[in-house]
Design a protein around this motif. Structure first.
Motif, PDB file in Angstrom:
ATOM      1  N   SER A   1      -1.174  -5.037   7.504  1.00 42.63           N
ATOM      2  CA  SER A   1      -1.231  -5.705   6.362  1.00 42.63           C
ATOM      3  C   SER A   1      -0.703  -7.089   6.469  1.00 42.63           C
ATOM      4  O   SER A   1       0.124  -7.299   7.242  1.00 42.63           O
ATOM      5  CB  SER A   1      -0.562  -4.749   5.122  1.00 42.63           C
ATOM      6  OG  SER A   1       0.843  -4.526   5.649  1.00 42.63           O
ATOM      7  N   ALA A   2      -1.265  -7.869   5.670  1.00 42.87           N
ATOM      8  CA  ALA A   2      -0.764  -9.419   5.643  1.00 42.87           C
ATOM      9  C   ALA A   2      -0.985 -10.027   4.316  1.00 42.87           C
ATOM     10  O   ALA A   2      -1.521  -9.474   3.463  1.00 42.87           O
ATOM     11  CB  ALA A   2      -1.462 -10.110   6.916  1.00 42.87           C
ATOM     12  N   TRP A   3      -0.224 -11.253   3.951  1.00 44.80           N
ATOM     13  CA  TRP A   3      -0.261 -11.696   2.745  1.00 44.80           C
ATOM     14  C   TRP A   3      -0.293 -13.379   2.837  1.00 44.80           C
ATOM     15  O   TRP A   3       0.269 -13.781   3.529  1.00 44.80           O
ATOM     16  CB  TRP A   3       1.088 -11.240   1.978  1.00 44.80           C
ATOM     17  CG  TRP A   3       1.365  -9.912   1.831  1.00 44.80           C
ATOM     18  CD1 TRP A   3       1.176  -9.071   0.822  1.00 44.80           C
ATOM     19  CD2 TRP A   3       1.944  -8.826   2.861  1.00 44.80           C
ATOM     20  NE1 TRP A   3       1.290  -7.663   1.034  1.00 44.80           N
ATOM     21  CE2 TRP A   3       1.640  -7.736   2.487  1.00 44.80           C
ATOM     22  CE3 TRP A   3       2.378  -8.950   4.092  1.00 44.80           C
ATOM     23  CZ2 TRP A   3       2.201  -6.485   2.920  1.00 44.80           C
ATOM     24  CZ3 TRP A   3       2.555  -8.047   5.025  1.00 44.80           C
ATOM     25  CH2 TRP A   3       2.624  -6.828   4.170  1.00 44.80           C
ATOM     26  N   GLY A   4      -1.096 -13.735   1.859  1.00 47.22           N
ATOM     27  CA  GLY A   4      -1.264 -15.298   1.515  1.00 47.22           C
ATOM     28  C   GLY A   4      -1.870 -15.399   0.244  1.00 47.22           C
ATOM     29  O   GLY A   4      -2.496 -14.318  -0.233  1.00 47.22           O
ATOM     30  N   ASP A   5      -2.092 -16.672  -0.265  1.00 50.73           N
ATOM     31  CA  ASP A   5      -2.866 -17.107  -1.473  1.00 50.73           C
ATOM     32  C   ASP A   5      -4.138 -17.249  -0.833  1.00 50.73           C
ATOM     33  O   ASP A   5      -4.646 -18.321  -0.367  1.00 50.73           O
ATOM     34  CB  ASP A   5      -2.156 -18.113  -2.117  1.00 50.73           C
ATOM     35  CG  ASP A   5      -3.169 -18.674  -3.456  1.00 50.73           C
ATOM     36  OD1 ASP A   5      -3.954 -17.867  -3.649  1.00 50.73           O
ATOM     37  OD2 ASP A   5      -2.724 -19.630  -3.861  1.00 50.73           O
ATOM     38  N   LEU A   6      -5.022 -16.278  -1.103  1.00 56.69           N
ATOM     39  CA  LEU A   6      -6.370 -16.638  -0.672  1.00 56.69           C
ATOM     40  C   LEU A   6      -7.263 -17.340  -1.146  1.00 56.69           C
ATOM     41  O   LEU A   6      -8.542 -17.957  -0.783  1.00 56.69           O
ATOM     42  CB  LEU A   6      -7.061 -15.018  -0.126  1.00 56.69           C
ATOM     43  CG  LEU A   6      -6.309 -14.280   0.801  1.00 56.69           C
ATOM     44  CD1 LEU A   6      -7.083 -12.681   0.822  1.00 56.69           C
ATOM     45  CD2 LEU A   6      -6.266 -14.901   2.255  1.00 56.69           C
ATOM     46  N   ASP A   7      -6.960 -17.300  -2.548  1.00 60.03           N
ATOM     47  CA  ASP A   7      -8.060 -18.136  -3.529  1.00 60.03           C
ATOM     48  C   ASP A   7      -7.473 -19.309  -4.153  1.00 60.03           C
ATOM     49  O   ASP A   7      -8.282 -19.778  -5.018  1.00 60.03           O
ATOM     50  CB  ASP A   7      -8.665 -17.121  -4.422  1.00 60.03           C
ATOM     51  CG  ASP A   7      -7.514 -16.397  -5.326  1.00 60.03           C
ATOM     52  OD1 ASP A   7      -6.309 -16.481  -4.985  1.00 60.03           O
ATOM     53  OD2 ASP A   7      -7.965 -15.508  -6.124  1.00 60.03           O
ATOM     54  N   GLY A   8      -6.203 -19.759  -3.765  1.00 60.53           N
ATOM     55  CA  GLY A   8      -5.935 -20.965  -4.306  1.00 60.53           C
ATOM     56  C   GLY A   8      -5.250 -20.845  -5.751  1.00 60.53           C
ATOM     57  O   GLY A   8      -5.278 -22.020  -6.332  1.00 60.53           O
ATOM     58  N   ASP A   9      -5.060 -19.731  -6.381  1.00 57.58           N
ATOM     59  CA  ASP A   9      -4.690 -19.615  -7.815  1.00 57.58           C
ATOM     60  C   ASP A   9      -3.049 -19.512  -7.727  1.00 57.58           C
ATOM     61  O   ASP A   9      -2.570 -19.531  -8.893  1.00 57.58           O
ATOM     62  CB  ASP A   9      -5.347 -18.659  -8.459  1.00 57.58           C
ATOM     63  CG  ASP A   9      -4.773 -17.103  -7.803  1.00 57.58           C
ATOM     64  OD1 ASP A   9      -3.906 -17.102  -6.863  1.00 57.58           O
ATOM     65  OD2 ASP A   9      -5.270 -16.335  -8.461  1.00 57.58           O
ATOM     66  N   GLY A  10      -2.335 -19.796  -6.616  1.00 58.39           N
ATOM     67  CA  GLY A  10      -1.013 -19.845  -6.836  1.00 58.39           C
ATOM     68  C   GLY A  10      -0.205 -18.389  -6.713  1.00 58.39           C
ATOM     69  O   GLY A  10       0.829 -18.330  -6.888  1.00 58.39           O
ATOM     70  N   ARG A  11      -0.853 -17.549  -6.480  1.00 58.52           N
ATOM     71  CA  ARG A  11      -0.565 -15.919  -6.541  1.00 58.52           C
ATOM     72  C   ARG A  11      -0.888 -15.269  -5.286  1.00 58.52           C
ATOM     73  O   ARG A  11      -1.987 -15.581  -4.752  1.00 58.52           O
ATOM     74  CB  ARG A  11      -0.938 -15.070  -7.454  1.00 58.52           C
ATOM     75  CG  ARG A  11      -0.811 -15.686  -9.170  1.00 58.52           C
ATOM     76  CD  ARG A  11      -1.452 -14.984 -10.128  1.00 58.52           C
ATOM     77  NE  ARG A  11      -2.753 -15.113 -10.391  1.00 58.52           N
ATOM     78  CZ  ARG A  11      -3.723 -15.076 -11.376  1.00 58.52           C
ATOM     79  NH1 ARG A  11      -3.295 -14.459 -12.365  1.00 58.52           N
ATOM     80  NH2 ARG A  11      -4.879 -15.406 -11.564  1.00 58.52           N
ATOM     81  N   LEU A  12       0.317 -14.516  -4.521  1.00 61.65           N
ATOM     82  CA  LEU A  12       0.020 -14.156  -3.186  1.00 61.65           C
ATOM     83  C   LEU A  12      -1.066 -12.861  -3.225  1.00 61.65           C
ATOM     84  O   LEU A  12      -0.726 -11.985  -4.162  1.00 61.65           O
ATOM     85  CB  LEU A  12       1.289 -13.688  -2.690  1.00 61.65           C
ATOM     86  CG  LEU A  12       2.153 -15.095  -2.269  1.00 61.65           C
ATOM     87  CD1 LEU A  12       3.403 -14.727  -1.915  1.00 61.65           C
ATOM     88  CD2 LEU A  12       1.382 -16.038  -1.109  1.00 61.65           C
ATOM     89  N   ASP A  13      -1.791 -12.805  -2.244  1.00 65.93           N
ATOM     90  CA  ASP A  13      -2.669 -11.922  -2.077  1.00 65.93           C
ATOM     91  C   ASP A  13      -2.700 -10.834  -0.851  1.00 65.93           C
ATOM     92  O   ASP A  13      -1.681 -11.324  -0.204  1.00 65.93           O
ATOM     93  CB  ASP A  13      -4.192 -12.498  -2.076  1.00 65.93           C
ATOM     94  CG  ASP A  13      -4.527 -13.269  -3.049  1.00 65.93           C
ATOM     95  OD1 ASP A  13      -4.471 -12.799  -4.605  1.00 65.93           O
ATOM     96  OD2 ASP A  13      -4.902 -14.458  -2.851  1.00 65.93           O
ATOM     97  N   ALA A  14      -3.297  -9.681  -0.728  1.00 62.42           N
ATOM     98  CA  ALA A  14      -2.899  -9.138   0.192  1.00 62.42           C
ATOM     99  C   ALA A  14      -4.024  -8.525   1.102  1.00 62.42           C
ATOM    100  O   ALA A  14      -5.209  -8.384   0.365  1.00 62.42           O
ATOM    101  CB  ALA A  14      -1.995  -7.827  -0.068  1.00 62.42           C
ATOM    102  N   VAL A  15      -4.071  -8.446   2.393  1.00 66.21           N
ATOM    103  CA  VAL A  15      -5.150  -7.743   3.198  1.00 66.21           C
ATOM    104  C   VAL A  15      -4.869  -6.608   3.910  1.00 66.21           C
ATOM    105  O   VAL A  15      -3.584  -6.487   4.590  1.00 66.21           O
ATOM    106  CB  VAL A  15      -5.755  -8.962   4.105  1.00 66.21           C
ATOM    107  CG1 VAL A  15      -6.860  -8.023   4.660  1.00 66.21           C
ATOM    108  CG2 VAL A  15      -6.273  -9.984   3.394  1.00 66.21           C
ATOM    109  N   VAL A  16      -5.515  -5.513   3.836  1.00 66.03           N
ATOM    110  CA  VAL A  16      -4.871  -4.166   4.613  1.00 66.03           C
ATOM    111  C   VAL A  16      -5.900  -3.732   5.329  1.00 66.03           C
ATOM    112  O   VAL A  16      -7.124  -3.479   5.028  1.00 66.03           O
ATOM    113  CB  VAL A  16      -4.555  -3.321   3.494  1.00 66.03           C
ATOM    114  CG1 VAL A  16      -3.870  -1.941   3.875  1.00 66.03           C
ATOM    115  CG2 VAL A  16      -3.409  -3.735   2.493  1.00 66.03           C
ATOM    116  N   SER A  17      -5.790  -3.240   6.413  1.00 67.41           N
ATOM    117  CA  SER A  17      -6.646  -2.444   7.290  1.00 67.41           C
ATOM    118  C   SER A  17      -6.604  -0.894   7.220  1.00 67.41           C
ATOM    119  O   SER A  17      -5.480  -0.403   6.527  1.00 67.41           O
ATOM    120  CB  SER A  17      -6.574  -2.558   8.706  1.00 67.41           C
ATOM    121  OG  SER A  17      -5.316  -2.252   9.325  1.00 67.41           O
ATOM    122  N   ALA A  18      -7.676   0.131   7.418  1.00 63.55           N
ATOM    123  CA  ALA A  18      -7.444   1.392   7.336  1.00 63.55           C
ATOM    124  C   ALA A  18      -8.344   2.092   8.469  1.00 63.55           C
ATOM    125  O   ALA A  18      -9.424   1.545   8.792  1.00 63.55           O
ATOM    126  CB  ALA A  18      -7.723   1.759   5.820  1.00 63.55           C
TER     127      ALA A  18
END
Length: 553
Positions: A432-449
């Motif tokens: 899993s990794a984190w960062g603001d993907l859509d530029g709205d100032g809120r941190l998003d997450a990406v997760v593999s499975a």
């Protein structure tokens, strides 16, 4: 390990939480909740799972969030498996994948153009600009193979592993690594975290209810970790022996970096699988000393050996000292160590509520980030069990991800359905990794499975809390600013963070350093302590933007 009597410890932590809440000026019960929206992405982690249950099959899945083309939008890189018997990517379904971000959270597969389909059975990734050319490079660790990709700056990458002096093939199994400036010379060095000595022809047979199952790590020999020093000319030399790393054999599941004692040198925490954890104290860029037991992080609070997985190493309680959180399997809890500020740590797993909340859970990745911009770092955990699907009768194999909301320092509330994280099926989540993907100032997450679609979790938490992100560019320090310590002061209080890309399980989060500011629209002071030793201060900085800061010459 330093221990405080339960009653005294509870009183101490209660006072700490109350003081922190007062300092922040937050009405905690009324603070915005955390919520995510599920967004699919066209990637599936292929682990080549067989009925024989070879150990690497269940350990794949590192993820990276980074800006590969410097367009200001964070992109996504997934590591992927290979044929378990040949360790070769014999089919396109095993390719590693790079997805370019259009800035609105929409992604396009650019793997072929970038040259990142990869080789071998990849398990982890580390992001860092090792040659200080302004473009992020990738180290990909895996089973019996290391790969270093140089970012050419034109949207493509070149495999420079051999040219850089790194071993291409190895008997090691790397779960990833970390970029850090070990000797503070302005060049990023590479720490490689190694797991088990594995040979498919010597795989032990472990039976459960009449069928093979993944074996306990005690059936495998451990490995030492490695450090490669950057020569400054595009090459590296191994200094594992002379820095003391080869004296310690472990079973590393991740690596997290922070200067825990404030001496100006980056230290390394390693959670080991069913072995005591390592804390490598950096002795002035010359050598590491292992101080896990001495500093109170060698074992969890009950003294048992646990299945240490992903880790994060940053200040959770806003006192200026980096703390440690890592995850494990069910009934092992997710340990949390609070930095005392005096060169040691206190185990606050129980008093924080984390022990009871996490006991039924199995975690792989973990990151401490402020997800609701209230000024306190929350904890996101990618969850899933290590055992195969045939063990569903005995274990909760497929799990939803969870967030542990920080309610003021070292007190947490678990959110799963409440955070919208049950919007996708339960899975065997991994990296899993984190960062603001859509530029709205809120941190998003990406997760593999494993053998399931990966997930993007876009943060749509309600409320009007403000934020600021800080992107550093070193001149005397390394270009990424990795190792720099940042203090942000508002009328509500003070927060701290530091620049690191190594977080979670085999993963990298290389976005700007994020601070939630709550109701505050201005940071009265931002103080940056660069790895070179220089200190930079910015005053009255407006919120809700990404601030790019260049180190003074």
């Amino acid at each position: 390990m330093i221990r405080i009597r339960p009653t005294a410890r509870a009183l101490l932590l209660a006072a700490l939480v109350a003081a922190c809440a007062t300092l922040a000026g937050l009405a905690l019960p009324n603070a915005p909740r955390i919520h995510f929206v599920h967004k699919p992405i066209a990637f599936q982690l292929e682990n080549s799972e067989t009925d024989r249950r070879y150990a690497p099959e269940t350990m794949a899945g590192g993820v990276a969030i980074f800006d590969y083309n410097n367009d200001g939008c964070l992109d996504i890189f997934f590591t992927n498996g290979a044929d378990i018997l040949t360790l070769e990517k014999s089919d396109p379904r095993y390719f590693n994948r790079l997805f370019a971000n259009d800035g609105k959270g929409n992604f396009t597969d650019v793997t072929a153009k970038a040259g990142l389909s990869g080789v071998g059975y990849a398990t982890g990734v580390a992001v860092g600009d090792y040659d200080n050319d302004g473009f992020e490079d990738l180290f990909v660790g895996g089973v019996h193979r290391y790969t270093l990709y140089h970012n050419n700056g034109d949207g493509t990458f070149t495999d420079v592993t051999a040219k850089a002096g790194l071993p291409v093939t190895t008997t090691n199994w790397s779960v990833g690594g970390a970029w850090l400036d070990f000797n503070n010379d302005g060049l990023l060095d590479l720490f490689i975290a190694n797991y088990l000595l594995w040979d498919k022809d010597k795989e032990p047979l472990c039976m459960s209810e009449g069928h093979p199952e993944y074996c306990h790590p005690k059936f495998y020999k451990g490995l030492t970790n490695q450090l490669f020093l950057n020569n400054g000319d595009g090459t590296f030399r191994e200094v594992s022996a002379e820095t003391g790393l080869t004296a310690f054999t472990g079973k590393a599941m991740s690596v997290a970096v922070a200067d825990f004692d404030g001496d100006g040198w980056p230290d390394v925490f390693i959670p080991n699988d069913k072995m005591p954890n390592f804390l490598f104290h950096n002795l002035n860029g010359k050598k590491f000393e292992e101080v896990g037991f001495e500093k109170g992080v060698g074992l969890a609070e009950d003294g048992n050996l646990i299945s240490g997985m992903g880790a994060d190493f940053r200040d959770i309680d806003n006192d200026g000292w980096p703390d440690i959180v890592f995850v494990a399997l069910e009934n092992e809890t997710f340990p949390m160590f609070q930095n005392s500020g005096k060169g040691s740590f206190r185990d606050v797993t129980s008093s924080s509520g984390m022990s009871a909340l996490s006991r039924p859970m199995a975690g792989y990745g973990v990151g401490a980030f402020d997800l609701d911009n209230d000024g306190w770092k929350d904890i996101f955990v990618s969850r899933g069990h290590v055992q195969s699907p045939l063990m569903r009768r005995l274990f909760m194999i497929d799990q939803h991800n969870s967030v542990f909301r920080n309610s003021g320092g070292t007190k947490f509330v678990a959110l799963t359905a409440e955070a919208g994280l049950d919007a996708a099926p339960a899975k065997r989540h991994r990296g899993s990794a984190w960062g603001d993907l859509d530029g709205d100032g809120r941190l998003d997450a990406v997760v593999s499975a494993l053998l399931a679609p990966a997930e993007i979790w876009l943060n749509d938490s309600p409320g009007q809390n403000h934020w600021i992100e800080i992107k550093l560019e070193g001149t005397k320090s390394n270009r990424d600013g990795i190792g720099a310590r940042i203090k942000v002061v508002t009328r509500a209080g003070t927060q701290y963070n530091h620049v690191t890309t190594s977080v979670g399980y085999g993963s990298s989060s290389a976005g700007p350093v994020h601070f939630g500011l709550g109701a505050e629209r201005t940071a009265s002071l931002i103080e940056i302590r660069w790895p070179s030793g220089s200190v930079q201060r910015l005053e009255n900085v407006q919120s809700d933007r990404t601030l790019r800061v260049k180190e003074p010459q």
